[in-house]
Design a protein around this motif. Structure first.
Motif, PDB file in Angstrom:
ATOM      1  N   ASN A  40       3.414   3.058  11.022  1.00 19.41           N
ATOM      2  CA  ASN A  40       3.848   4.518  10.839  1.00 19.41           C
ATOM      3  C   ASN A  40       4.662   4.836  11.942  1.00 19.41           C
ATOM      4  N   ILE A  41       6.046   5.198  11.501  1.00 18.46           N
ATOM      5  CA  ILE A  41       7.121   5.358  12.586  1.00 18.46           C
ATOM      6  C   ILE A  41       7.306   6.800  12.596  1.00 18.46           C
ATOM      7  N   PHE A  42       7.043   7.556  13.664  1.00 18.32           N
ATOM      8  CA  PHE A  42       7.275   8.901  13.831  1.00 18.32           C
ATOM      9  C   PHE A  42       8.505   9.304  14.495  1.00 18.32           C
ATOM     10  N   PRO A  43       9.341  10.308  13.840  1.00 16.20           N
ATOM     11  CA  PRO A  43      10.606  10.635  14.540  1.00 16.20           C
ATOM     12  C   PRO A  43      10.673  11.211  15.851  1.00 16.20           C
ATOM     13  N   LEU A  44      10.272  10.626  16.901  1.00 15.92           N
ATOM     14  CA  LEU A  44      10.607  11.071  18.229  1.00 15.92           C
ATOM     15  C   LEU A  44      10.480  10.126  19.132  1.00 15.92           C
ATOM     16  N   THR A  45      10.938  10.330  20.348  1.00 12.36           N
ATOM     17  CA  THR A  45      10.994   9.436  21.377  1.00 12.36           C
ATOM     18  C   THR A  45      10.151  10.104  22.557  1.00 12.36           C
ATOM     19  N   LEU A  46       9.472   9.087  23.324  1.00 14.57           N
ATOM     20  CA  LEU A  46       8.876   9.754  24.508  1.00 14.57           C
ATOM     21  C   LEU A  46       9.288   9.287  25.719  1.00 14.57           C
ATOM     22  N   GLY A  47       9.913   8.319  26.048  1.00 16.17           N
ATOM     23  CA  GLY A  47      10.615   7.764  27.198  1.00 16.17           C
ATOM     24  C   GLY A  47       9.453   6.906  28.019  1.00 16.17           C
ATOM     25  N   LYS A  48       8.208   7.287  27.924  1.00 14.38           N
ATOM     26  CA  LYS A  48       7.396   6.540  28.686  1.00 14.38           C
ATOM     27  C   LYS A  48       6.148   6.323  28.031  1.00 14.38           C
ATOM     28  N   GLY A  49       5.015   5.685  28.235  1.00 17.76           N
ATOM     29  CA  GLY A  49       3.985   5.454  27.639  1.00 17.76           C
ATOM     30  C   GLY A  49       3.732   3.781  27.144  1.00 17.76           C
ATOM     31  N   LYS A  50       2.690   3.319  26.893  1.00 17.09           N
ATOM     32  CA  LYS A  50       2.341   2.199  26.594  1.00 17.09           C
ATOM     33  C   LYS A  50       2.940   1.540  25.257  1.00 17.09           C
ATOM     34  N   LYS A  51       3.671   0.456  25.053  1.00 12.32           N
ATOM     35  CA  LYS A  51       4.375   0.222  24.064  1.00 12.32           C
ATOM     36  C   LYS A  51       3.749  -0.906  22.921  1.00 12.32           C
ATOM     37  N   LEU A  52       4.149  -0.832  21.994  1.00 12.77           N
ATOM     38  CA  LEU A  52       3.552  -1.661  21.037  1.00 12.77           C
ATOM     39  C   LEU A  52       4.219  -3.215  21.041  1.00 12.77           C
ATOM     40  N   PHE A  53       5.504  -3.248  21.422  1.00 15.58           N
ATOM     41  CA  PHE A  53       5.962  -4.554  21.403  1.00 15.58           C
ATOM     42  C   PHE A  53       6.390  -4.798  23.176  1.00 15.58           C
ATOM     43  N   GLY A  54       5.549  -5.626  23.710  1.00 13.21           N
ATOM     44  CA  GLY A  54       5.730  -6.046  25.102  1.00 13.21           C
ATOM     45  C   GLY A  54       6.559  -7.208  24.942  1.00 13.21           C
ATOM     46  N   ASP A  55       6.960  -7.771  26.496  1.00 15.26           N
ATOM     47  CA  ASP A  55       7.666  -9.083  26.091  1.00 15.26           C
ATOM     48  C   ASP A  55       6.588 -10.189  25.999  1.00 15.26           C
ATOM     49  N   GLY A  56       7.006 -11.187  25.423  1.00 12.46           N
ATOM     50  CA  GLY A  56       6.063 -12.572  25.217  1.00 12.46           C
ATOM     51  C   GLY A  56       5.708 -12.662  23.659  1.00 12.46           C
ATOM     52  N   ALA A  57       6.138 -11.802  22.676  1.00 11.85           N
ATOM     53  CA  ALA A  57       5.836 -11.905  21.531  1.00 11.85           C
ATOM     54  C   ALA A  57       6.671 -13.141  21.104  1.00 11.85           C
ATOM     55  N   VAL A  58       5.860 -13.923  20.048  1.00 13.32           N
ATOM     56  CA  VAL A  58       6.404 -15.050  19.709  1.00 13.32           C
ATOM     57  C   VAL A  58       7.696 -14.833  18.763  1.00 13.32           C
ATOM     58  N   PRO A  59       8.774 -15.349  18.660  1.00 10.33           N
ATOM     59  CA  PRO A  59       9.781 -15.033  17.770  1.00 10.33           C
ATOM     60  C   PRO A  59       9.269 -15.159  16.433  1.00 10.33           C
ATOM     61  N   ALA A  60       9.350 -14.188  15.505  1.00  4.95           N
ATOM     62  CA  ALA A  60       8.849 -14.355  14.016  1.00  4.95           C
ATOM     63  C   ALA A  60       9.668 -13.464  13.075  1.00  4.95           C
ATOM     64  N   ALA A  61       9.804 -13.849  11.898  1.00  5.81           N
ATOM     65  CA  ALA A  61      10.473 -12.987  10.885  1.00  5.81           C
ATOM     66  C   ALA A  61       9.467 -12.355  10.130  1.00  5.81           C
ATOM     67  N   PHE A  62       9.834 -11.075   9.569  1.00  5.20           N
ATOM     68  CA  PHE A  62       8.868 -10.281   8.586  1.00  5.20           C
ATOM     69  C   PHE A  62       9.734  -9.989   7.277  1.00  5.20           C
ATOM     70  N   THR A  63       9.016  -9.927   6.410  1.00  2.00           N
ATOM     71  CA  THR A  63       9.362  -9.417   5.140  1.00  2.00           C
ATOM     72  C   THR A  63       8.848  -7.860   4.811  1.00  2.00           C
ATOM     73  N   LEU A  64       9.423  -7.052   4.288  1.00  2.00           N
ATOM     74  CA  LEU A  64       9.201  -5.503   4.002  1.00  2.00           C
ATOM     75  C   LEU A  64       8.516  -5.686   2.631  1.00  2.00           C
ATOM     76  N   LEU A  65       7.209  -5.371   2.697  1.00  3.29           N
ATOM     77  CA  LEU A  65       6.430  -5.328   1.439  1.00  3.29           C
ATOM     78  C   LEU A  65       6.412  -4.268   0.662  1.00  3.29           C
ATOM     79  N   GLU A  66       6.325  -2.904   1.297  1.00  2.00           N
ATOM     80  CA  GLU A  66       6.653  -1.630   0.968  1.00  2.00           C
ATOM     81  C   GLU A  66       6.798  -0.621   1.901  1.00  2.00           C
ATOM     82  N   SER A  67       7.400   0.499   1.483  1.00  2.59           N
ATOM     83  CA  SER A  67       7.912   1.503   2.677  1.00  2.59           C
ATOM     84  C   SER A  67       7.923   2.838   1.786  1.00  2.59           C
ATOM     85  N   SER A  68       7.785   3.641   2.582  1.00  2.00           N
ATOM     86  CA  SER A  68       7.930   5.241   1.993  1.00  2.00           C
ATOM     87  C   SER A  68       8.114   6.254   3.348  1.00  2.00           C
ATOM     88  N   VAL A  69       8.577   7.218   2.863  1.00  2.00           N
ATOM     89  CA  VAL A  69       9.029   8.433   3.974  1.00  2.00           C
ATOM     90  C   VAL A  69       8.399   9.782   3.462  1.00  2.00           C
TER      91      VAL A  69
END
Length: 197
Positions: A145-174
């Protein structure tokens, strides 16, 4: 084999810390807790209801403690949360009075859980756990759930070290207030090429 599904509320700059309220997680002098609240509407409420359908949970210790202090008294707001199994990755806890709680110690325990029979396993919050899962290639789906704002600081979802992986979009809405709700499924390895070639 069970799917591990990571569900996260995230800002445009990847922050996932304390979406639900000012007191949720103030570590690192974070002062923007509750950044999700201004974007609530009926469309977002419907999406959240769908995401909260009963499934076993995998949580980091800190998120588990937040959940355990709130949900047992408010279980009617999240149908089935008392009845599903709550798996908690922790090196410091081994017991809880919240029923159906099981403590895990290692990535090996998570791999064993993933290969067992049962429902899909949903991961809410749990930033350090999510990064551990990504690093070990254990995430089958990302529900963001991606919210339309930036905060500049705080704990991030993606840090260094995630294995490279491809993903396919299954569904989306706004939603009318601009929240992008997107479900992605793991789609193998990253492929590369040259644009225009």
């Amino acid at each position: 084999m069970r799917k591990i599904i990571v569900l996260s509320m995230v800002t445009l700059d990847g922050v996932m810390q304390a979406p639900g309220g000012p007191e949720e997680d103030t570590s690192g002098s974070f002062r923007y807790g509750g950044w999700v609240a201004p974007y609530g509407d009926s469309a977002y409420g419907e999406a959240m209801s769908a995401q909260m359908k009963p499934a076993d949970l995998l949580l980091g210790r800190k998120t588990f403690e937040i959940f355990a202090s709130y949900w047992p008294e408010h279980a009617g707001s999240w149908s089935g949360i008392d009845d599903v199994t709550k798996y908690v990755l922790s090196r410091t806890r081994s017991r809880s009075s919240w029923k159906n709680t099981v403590f895990l110690r290692s990535v090996a325990d998570i791999r064993k859980l993933k290969s067992s029979r049962g429902s899909d396993i949903k991961v809410w919050g749990s930033g350090r756990l999510v990064q551990l899962l990504l690093k070990n290639g254990l995430v089958d789906e990302l529900w963001l759930n991606i919210f339309p704002l930036t905060l500049g600081k705080g704990k991030k979802l993606f840090g260094d070290g995630a294995v490279p992986a491809a993903f396919t979009l299954l569904e989306s809405s706004v939603t009318p207030r601009g929240v992008i709700i997107a479900k992605y499924e793991r789609a193998g390895n990253v492929t590369t090429g040259t644009v225009g070639a």
